[in-house]
Enzyme design. Structure first.
Site, PDB file in Angstrom:
ATOM      1  N   LYS A 204       2.984 109.619  64.344  1.00  0.00           N
ATOM      2  CA  LYS A 204       3.947 110.718  64.434  1.00  0.00           C
ATOM      3  C   LYS A 204       4.221 111.277  63.041  1.00  0.00           C
ATOM      4  CE  LYS A 204       8.685 111.759  65.808  1.00  0.00           C
ATOM      5  NZ  LYS A 204       9.898 111.305  66.513  1.00  0.00           N
ATOM      6  N   GLU A 210       0.387 100.952  57.372  1.00  0.00           N
ATOM      7  CA  GLU A 210      -0.722 100.259  58.041  1.00  0.00           C
ATOM      8  C   GLU A 210      -1.744 101.266  58.592  1.00  0.00           C
ATOM      9  OE1 GLU A 210       2.516  99.915  58.710  1.00  0.00           O
ATOM     10  OE2 GLU A 210       3.024  97.878  59.358  1.00  0.00           O
ATOM     11  N   GLY A 264       8.749 107.580  68.815  1.00  0.00           N
ATOM     12  CA  GLY A 264       7.479 106.856  68.872  1.00  0.00           C
ATOM     13  C   GLY A 264       7.356 105.987  70.108  1.00  0.00           C
ATOM     14  N   ARG A 265       8.436 105.268  70.442  1.00  0.00           N
ATOM     15  CA  ARG A 265       8.394 104.348  71.583  1.00  0.00           C
ATOM     16  C   ARG A 265       8.487 105.065  72.920  1.00  0.00           C
ATOM     17  NH1 ARG A 265      12.548 103.844  68.252  1.00  0.00           N
ATOM     18  NH2 ARG A 265      14.678 104.289  68.947  1.00  0.00           N
ATOM     19  N   GLU A 350      13.883  98.327  70.023  1.00  0.00           N
ATOM     20  CA  GLU A 350      13.985  99.306  68.943  1.00  0.00           C
ATOM     21  C   GLU A 350      14.992 100.407  69.314  1.00  0.00           C
ATOM     22  OE1 GLU A 350      10.510 101.818  67.407  1.00  0.00           O
ATOM     23  OE2 GLU A 350      10.634 100.277  65.856  1.00  0.00           O
ATOM     24  N   HIS A 381       3.695  77.707  83.782  1.00  0.00           N
ATOM     25  CA  HIS A 381       3.113  76.509  83.147  1.00  0.00           C
ATOM     26  C   HIS A 381       3.414  76.469  81.670  1.00  0.00           C
ATOM     27  CE1 HIS A 381       0.985  75.861  86.940  1.00  0.00           C
ATOM     28  NE2 HIS A 381       0.898  77.186  86.958  1.00  0.00           N
ATOM     29  N   LYS A 509      10.157  98.178  55.228  1.00  0.00           N
ATOM     30  CA  LYS A 509       9.020  98.971  54.728  1.00  0.00           C
ATOM     31  C   LYS A 509       9.163  99.170  53.216  1.00  0.00           C
ATOM     32  CE  LYS A 509       8.149 101.798  58.873  1.00  0.00           C
ATOM     33  NZ  LYS A 509       8.214 103.172  59.441  1.00  0.00           N
TER      34      LYS A 509
END
Ligand code: F6P
Length: 543
Positions: A204, A210, A264-265, A350, A381, A509
């Protein structure tokens, strides 16, 4: 403040009554409990009868939602008000899947034309890449797409592509790179041919460290065999930062816009979903959008007491703020939905992992829960033991498609039986009397029975919802994701937080970049805290 409202106070009083009521009693008091506390909307059925509620609880929770002006806030979101107050932005992921002819106004301008134009550009692009009309720099059709992005620019397309595996196009393999850990991009690129690989950078902001590093590495890999002039054929970008994409050498034809009023999410519905559309074809991507639109219509039209996202949100409030639940577990009983907990983790945590209200006042109540989970039956399990016999309330969402995408023997019957059996065991439990009787009939000695009984007793009264839907097809998946988006929205309204900014990620960041300098420049002095200095020193001496 929320906790001063009369509605909150009434819920506190009601909790004092309900906290000692066992669901077994609620079920034995009402043979019709399943019908009374289940709801079908947009083709999804929510069984919420295995909750520690009665009719009064539901009324009091809905009253709280009304007191917090949920309906007004919902209208404000859908019509483009700047409800993301700290960034002065609208929140309009819903406009991305709006298939009505109604305009959606942002700052006095209808944004639907540019949304529709972007959808059309996506469709043409997907069709051209999928049919080999659009080719790489050496004239060969694309076989592989590498989608580079992180957070919402990764989780959405990746997890939805996984969920829609049966709908994937055979001729295109879509790969995802998110982590800056070099293993990730190294593993993905190792087997690919640059001639037939499209590198798609999704970001965005185009400022995420990264993603920028991975895009540069991918470009360096590409330039080992191709030239800078070839980049325009094999690279694409999705971003609000068009200039940044052009500076990278990407052609206009391969740049897809997104807007700052899509978080973004919440962005999988935008061109961030392009890798998903390439994976399953544009028609299936559009069906995904239309499923979300159908859930939007339910959310905006159903009365609060018959509104699926509202009920799920209010139940979460009931456990988080009155029973003190710290987390909420998602248990998708379907292998293709195994990524859903990770997706909802970002969506929920977030959004509502906040400590101040929209007005900047510290809250005096709990807000967003910890979201976790994994596919059933695997969790049975590993962590189900704690949910069954731990001493903390962990509300659970079970979900199961009625029709699987396989016809392998009776596997689906077994999956369904486990899904229903687990929620039944969580609800009913097993008393010590029942345990002793079972041990006696198994011939155990009194000594053994006395030693084992308390260990095998299951308190039950552990709440869960179960979501049922026919088939996990693109439309149903869209409904499911929109359902959780709106649940998160409703909880944010009640907690009075801003669900649409994410200032909490900024400091990490910033400090990460500072530490990177002290790692990269080994001659630089270590003037940070003793722990960080020690860690950097150890890293510097690693070679
Ligand atoms: O984690 C912070 C965040 O901004 C997320 O909200 C977002 O999905 C992710 O980083 C990636 O951001 P971008 O799409 O701008 O690279």
């Amino acid at each position: 403040m929320l906790t001063n409202t009369a509605q909150w106070q009434r819920l506190l009083g009601h909790y004092q009554e309900m906290k000692s009521v066992h669901m077994n009693a609620l079920f034995s008091d009402d043979d019709n409990r399943f019908q009374a506390f289940s709801l079908t909307a947009a083709g999804i059925t929510l069984d919420y009868s295995k909750n520690r509620i009665n009719a009064e609880t539901k009324t009091l929770l809905v009253d709280l939602a009304k007191a917090m002006k949920l309906e007004e806030k919902r209208a404000a979101m859908f019509c483009g008000d700047a409800i993301n107050s700290t960034e002065q932005r609208a929140v309009l992921h819903t406009a991305l899947r709006n298939f009505s002819d109604a305009p959606v106004m942002v700052d006095g301008q209808d944004v639907m034309p540019e949304i529709k134009a972007t959808r059309e550009k996506m469709k043409l692009f997907v069709d051209a890449v999928s049919t080999g009309k659009k080719v790489g720099y050496s004239g060969k059709a694309f076989t592989d797409i590498v989608s580079i992005g992180i957070g919402g620019s990764f989780l959405g397309p990746k997890i939805m592509s996984e969920a829609l595996k049966p709908y994937r196009q055979k001729q295109l393999n879509v790969h995802f790179v998110a982590n800056v850990d070099g293993c990730h991009i190294q593993d993905v690129l190792a087997s690919l041919n640059p001639e037939t690989t499209m590198i798609m950078t999704s970001s965005k902001t185009l400022t995420t460290q990264e993603t920028l590093r991975n895009a540069e590495t991918a470009k360096a890999w590409f330039l080992q065999t191709a030239t800078q002039a070839d980049v325009i054929h094999n690279f694409a970008c999705v971003s609000t930062n068009i200039e940044g994409a052009e500076a990278f050498g990407i052609s206009q034809d391969n740049i897809f816009p997104m807007w700052d009023w899509v978080g973004g999410r919440y962005s999988v519905w935008s061109a961030i979903g392009l890798p998903l559309a390439l994976a399953v074809g544009y028609d299936n991507f559009e069906a995904f959008l239309k499923g979300a639109y159908e859930m939007d219509q339910h959310f905006t039209s159903a009365p609060l007491e018959e509104n699926m996202p509202v009920l799920m949100a209010l139940l979460g409030i009931w456990y988080r703020n009155f029973f003190g639940a710290q987390s909420h577990v998602l248990l998708p009983y379907y292998h293709y939905l195994r990524g859903l907990p990770a997706y909802v983790q970002q969506l929920d945590m977030e959004s509502n992992g906040k400590r101040v209200t929209q007005e900047g006042q510290s809250v005096d109540y709990d807000t967003g829960p910890i979201i976790w989970g994994s596919e059933g039956t695997n969790g049975q399990h590993s962590f189900h033991q704690l949910i069954h016999q731990g001493n903390t309330v962990i509300p659970a969402d079970f979900m199961l498609p009625l029709q699987p995408h396989h016809d392998v023997a009776d596997h689906h019957d077994m999956l369904a039986a486990n899904c229903f059996g687990q929620s039944q065991a969580l609800m009913a439990g097993q008393t010590e009397v029942e345990v002793r009787a079972a041990l006696e009939s198994a011939g155990k000695s009194q000594k053994d029975i006395d030693a084992l009984a308390s260990h095998k007793t299951m308190p039950g009264n552990k709440p869960s919802n179960t979501l049922l839907f026919d088939t996990l097809d693109p439309k149903t998946l869209g409904k499911l994701i929109a359902l959780y988006e709106h649940k998160v929205f409703v909880q944010g309204v009640i907690w009075q937080v801003n669900s649409f900014d994410q200032w909490g990620v900024e400091l990490g960041k910033l400090l990460g970049n500072q530490v990177l300098k002290s790692i990269s420049d080994v001659s630089s002095s270590l003037d940070m805290d003793a722990s960080t200095n020690g860690l950097v020193a150890a890293f510097r001496n690693r070679k």
